[in-house]
Design an enzyme around this catalytic site. Sequence first.
Site, PDB file in Angstrom:
ATOM      1  N   ASP A   1       0.846  -1.202   0.000  1.00  0.00           N
ATOM      2  CA  ASP A   1       0.000   0.000   0.000  1.00  0.00           C
ATOM      3  C   ASP A   1       0.878   1.247   0.000  1.00  0.00           C
ATOM      4  O   ASP A   1       1.896   1.317   0.705  1.00  0.00           O
ATOM      5  CB  ASP A   1      -0.901  -0.021   1.242  1.00  0.00           C
ATOM      6  CG  ASP A   1      -2.092   0.912   1.105  1.00  0.00           C
ATOM      7  OD1 ASP A   1      -3.227   0.411   1.087  1.00  0.00           O
ATOM      8  OD2 ASP A   1      -1.885   2.142   1.023  1.00  0.00           O
TER       9      ASP A   1
ATOM     10  N   ASN B   1     -13.029  -3.691   2.513  1.00  0.00           N
ATOM     11  CA  ASN B   1     -14.102  -2.696   2.554  1.00  0.00           C
ATOM     12  C   ASN B   1     -14.968  -2.763   1.291  1.00  0.00           C
ATOM     13  O   ASN B   1     -14.441  -2.913   0.187  1.00  0.00           O
ATOM     14  CB  ASN B   1     -13.502  -1.289   2.671  1.00  0.00           C
ATOM     15  CG  ASN B   1     -12.669  -1.117   3.929  1.00  0.00           C
ATOM     16  OD1 ASN B   1     -13.000  -1.661   4.975  1.00  0.00           O
ATOM     17  ND2 ASN B   1     -11.581  -0.374   3.834  1.00  0.00           N
TER      18      ASN B   1
ATOM     19  N   GLN C   1     -14.613   2.077   1.583  1.00  0.00           N
ATOM     20  CA  GLN C   1     -13.941   1.716   0.332  1.00  0.00           C
ATOM     21  C   GLN C   1     -13.682   2.970  -0.489  1.00  0.00           C
ATOM     22  O   GLN C   1     -14.602   3.759  -0.729  1.00  0.00           O
ATOM     23  CB  GLN C   1     -14.802   0.727  -0.480  1.00  0.00           C
ATOM     24  CG  GLN C   1     -14.088   0.197  -1.718  1.00  0.00           C
ATOM     25  CD  GLN C   1     -14.903  -0.852  -2.479  1.00  0.00           C
ATOM     26  OE1 GLN C   1     -16.104  -1.008  -2.250  1.00  0.00           O
ATOM     27  NE2 GLN C   1     -14.245  -1.546  -3.377  1.00  0.00           N
TER      28      GLN C   1
ATOM     29  N   HIS D   1     -10.342  -5.550  -3.173  1.00  0.00           N
ATOM     30  CA  HIS D   1      -8.991  -5.754  -2.642  1.00  0.00           C
ATOM     31  C   HIS D   1      -9.073  -6.158  -1.181  1.00  0.00           C
ATOM     32  O   HIS D   1      -9.954  -5.721  -0.450  1.00  0.00           O
ATOM     33  CB  HIS D   1      -8.124  -4.507  -2.814  1.00  0.00           C
ATOM     34  CG  HIS D   1      -8.740  -3.259  -2.261  1.00  0.00           C
ATOM     35  ND1 HIS D   1      -9.699  -2.545  -2.943  1.00  0.00           N
ATOM     36  CD2 HIS D   1      -8.538  -2.607  -1.097  1.00  0.00           C
ATOM     37  CE1 HIS D   1     -10.064  -1.502  -2.210  1.00  0.00           C
ATOM     38  NE2 HIS D   1      -9.369  -1.515  -1.079  1.00  0.00           N
TER      39      HIS D   1
ATOM     40  N   HIS E   1      -6.985  -6.132   2.334  1.00  0.00           N
ATOM     41  CA  HIS E   1      -5.860  -5.526   3.049  1.00  0.00           C
ATOM     42  C   HIS E   1      -5.251  -6.556   4.000  1.00  0.00           C
ATOM     43  O   HIS E   1      -5.974  -7.253   4.718  1.00  0.00           O
ATOM     44  CB  HIS E   1      -6.340  -4.372   3.943  1.00  0.00           C
ATOM     45  CG  HIS E   1      -6.887  -3.186   3.237  1.00  0.00           C
ATOM     46  ND1 HIS E   1      -6.155  -2.032   3.054  1.00  0.00           N
ATOM     47  CD2 HIS E   1      -8.102  -2.942   2.685  1.00  0.00           C
ATOM     48  CE1 HIS E   1      -6.908  -1.123   2.432  1.00  0.00           C
ATOM     49  NE2 HIS E   1      -8.101  -1.653   2.199  1.00  0.00           N
TER      50      HIS E   1
HETATM   51  P1  5GP Z   1      -9.896   1.074   0.537  1.00  0.00           P
HETATM   52  O1  5GP Z   1     -10.043   2.332   1.364  1.00  0.00           O
HETATM   53  O2  5GP Z   1     -10.600   1.222  -0.794  1.00  0.00           O
HETATM   54  O3  5GP Z   1     -10.274  -0.171   1.269  1.00  0.00           O
HETATM   55  O4  5GP Z   1      -8.350   0.938   0.281  1.00  0.00           O
HETATM   56  C1  5GP Z   1      -7.683   1.502  -0.801  1.00  0.00           C
HETATM   57  C2  5GP Z   1      -6.211   1.431  -0.472  1.00  0.00           C
HETATM   58  O5  5GP Z   1      -5.488   1.652  -1.645  1.00  0.00           O
HETATM   59  C3  5GP Z   1      -5.757   2.498   0.537  1.00  0.00           C
HETATM   60  O6  5GP Z   1      -5.155   1.866   1.665  1.00  0.00           O
HETATM   61  C4  5GP Z   1      -4.773   3.341  -0.262  1.00  0.00           C
HETATM   62  O7  5GP Z   1      -3.683   3.794   0.515  1.00  0.00           O
HETATM   63  C5  5GP Z   1      -4.335   2.387  -1.360  1.00  0.00           C
HETATM   64  N1  5GP Z   1      -3.934   3.045  -2.591  1.00  0.00           N
HETATM   65  C6  5GP Z   1      -4.598   4.045  -3.224  1.00  0.00           C
HETATM   66  N2  5GP Z   1      -3.942   4.392  -4.351  1.00  0.00           N
HETATM   67  C7  5GP Z   1      -2.849   3.601  -4.422  1.00  0.00           C
HETATM   68  C8  5GP Z   1      -1.790   3.498  -5.389  1.00  0.00           C
HETATM   69  O8  5GP Z   1      -1.714   4.206  -6.384  1.00  0.00           O
HETATM   70  N3  5GP Z   1      -0.826   2.553  -5.133  1.00  0.00           N
HETATM   71  C9  5GP Z   1      -0.875   1.740  -4.037  1.00  0.00           C
HETATM   72  N4  5GP Z   1       0.127   0.867  -3.881  1.00  0.00           N
HETATM   73  N5  5GP Z   1      -1.853   1.821  -3.121  1.00  0.00           N
HETATM   74  C10 5GP Z   1      -2.841   2.734  -3.307  1.00  0.00           C
END
Ligand code: 5GP
Length: 139
Positions: free
Chosen positions: A32, A88, A95, A101, A103
């Site tokens: 991440d 999420n 999300q 995805h 985590h």
């Molecule tokens: P969500 O909030 O949708 O469950 O998690 C999305 C995750 O994607 C977040 O933890 C965020 O830091 C990560 N993320 C967002 N954009 C990027 C990116 O461009 N590269 C990587 N490696 N992680 C990302």
Amino acid sequence: MTKDDCLFCKIGKGEIPSATIFENDEFKCFLDVAPASRGHALIIPKNHYSNIFELDKAVAGKLFTLATDIAAALKEETGCEGMNLIQNNGECAGQTVHHFHLHLIPRNSGDRVGLGWPQGKADLDDNAKLAEAINKRLQ
Ligand code: 5GP
Ligand code: ZN
């Protein structure tokens, strides 16, 4: 199955770089970019599914099997004591990237990772009725 405007589809295809832990035809696991802790990793299917409600069941099975191996490697490498697996679905649930995805967040006692919720008090009658109603949907 890809979406042109999806960040994780692009990461899956290598169009956007990522610190990749593992990759095969169907899945990619990468670190991440804004980690909750060192080693915070994400596992994605390369095909686009927005969330758990769209995810293909066979893909889900393989993804979670892969998660067991990656969790073990992540634990060995980071020396973490424990790990949260979080997933999420929907903006209301936190999300932000609408491509399924999982985590994997390495944890250590005393770390400052803020996860959790205020505990409610179950209405036991309602719990019993709700459990039965949901169970009927699974028949
Ligand atoms: P969500 O909030 O949708 O469950 O998690 C999305 C995750 O994607 C977040 O933890 C965020 O830091 C990560 N993320 C967002 N954009 C990027 C990116 O461009 N590269 C990587 N490696 N992680 C990302
Ligand atoms: Zn996507």
